[in-house]
Design a protein around this motif. Sequence first.
Motif, PDB file in Angstrom:
ATOM      1  N   ARG A 236      31.194  11.453  82.181  1.00 37.71           N
ATOM      2  CA  ARG A 236      29.808  11.199  81.842  1.00 37.71           C
ATOM      3  C   ARG A 236      29.789  10.431  80.527  1.00 37.71           C
ATOM      4  O   ARG A 236      30.378  10.864  79.539  1.00 37.71           O
ATOM      5  N   VAL A 237      29.139   9.296  80.553  1.00 39.54           N
ATOM      6  CA  VAL A 237      29.026   8.483  79.349  1.00 39.54           C
ATOM      7  C   VAL A 237      27.893   9.056  78.514  1.00 39.54           C
ATOM      8  O   VAL A 237      26.776   9.235  79.007  1.00 39.54           O
TER       9      VAL A 237
ATOM     10  N   ARG B 236      25.512   4.445  76.549  1.00 32.70           N
ATOM     11  CA  ARG B 236      25.153   3.829  77.840  1.00 32.70           C
ATOM     12  C   ARG B 236      24.988   2.319  77.734  1.00 32.70           C
ATOM     13  O   ARG B 236      25.216   1.614  78.702  1.00 32.70           O
ATOM     14  N   GLU B 237      24.591   1.842  76.596  1.00 30.30           N
ATOM     15  CA  GLU B 237      24.456   0.397  76.401  1.00 30.30           C
ATOM     16  C   GLU B 237      25.803  -0.233  76.047  1.00 30.30           C
ATOM     17  O   GLU B 237      25.885  -1.434  75.823  1.00 30.30           O
ATOM     18  N   GLY B 238      26.835   0.584  75.987  1.00 28.79           N
ATOM     19  CA  GLY B 238      28.172   0.098  75.656  1.00 28.79           C
ATOM     20  C   GLY B 238      29.213   0.692  76.581  1.00 28.79           C
ATOM     21  O   GLY B 238      30.241   1.194  76.128  1.00 28.79           O
TER      22      GLY B 238
ATOM     23  N   SER C 177      32.725  -0.754  76.170  1.00 27.65           N
ATOM     24  CA  SER C 177      33.320  -0.319  74.903  1.00 27.65           C
ATOM     25  C   SER C 177      33.745   1.141  74.970  1.00 27.65           C
ATOM     26  O   SER C 177      34.811   1.510  74.456  1.00 27.65           O
ATOM     27  N   TYR C 178      32.959   1.967  75.616  1.00 23.45           N
ATOM     28  CA  TYR C 178      33.319   3.377  75.756  1.00 23.45           C
ATOM     29  C   TYR C 178      34.553   3.521  76.655  1.00 23.45           C
ATOM     30  O   TYR C 178      35.459   4.311  76.365  1.00 23.45           O
ATOM     31  N   ALA C 179      34.619   2.729  77.720  1.00 26.14           N
ATOM     32  CA  ALA C 179      35.780   2.751  78.608  1.00 26.14           C
ATOM     33  C   ALA C 179      37.037   2.306  77.845  1.00 26.14           C
ATOM     34  O   ALA C 179      38.116   2.888  78.022  1.00 26.14           O
TER      35      ALA C 179
END
Length: 153
Positions: free
Chosen positions: A7-8, A13-15, A18-20
């Motif tokens: 879950r991000v 959520r807008e990135g 980048s989170y991945a």
Amino acid sequence: MTEPARRVPGTAREGRLSYAVFLLARAHRGYAADMLRDMKLHPGQELLLMQLFDRDGQTQSELLEAVGLDHSTVSKSLRRMQEAGLLTREPAEHDRRVMVVHLTDKGRALEEPIANMWRTLERVSVRNLTEDQVEAFTAVAHAIEQTLKSDSS
């Protein structure tokens, strides 16, 4: 069997990309750190050693530039590695303020174990990917790296 997607967090959520990248980097570094620990090395120290395997007798400044880490991190790593008997640091003949770094026999002996570690890390990392996916990912990763570097300049 694939692992369920994480879950991000709402703020990321807008990135999503980048989170991945963050999750991938953390997992990759953790896997490598486990293998490095078996060699009694800390993450990043293998990068310094790899530079010295290619060209022994570099200055601390040259190593700093080659690995792209900050001065205090490189200095601390080199000090620890010297204390562990992996390398020596001595003033340069042309300028006593410049420190030249040389591998010891003990440091040189890590060349093949480190090469094996990188081969294993690569094999595990690409296990479920096609050659085309590896090429595409590598190209995208380099493009993102260059964009980030040029944007921060």
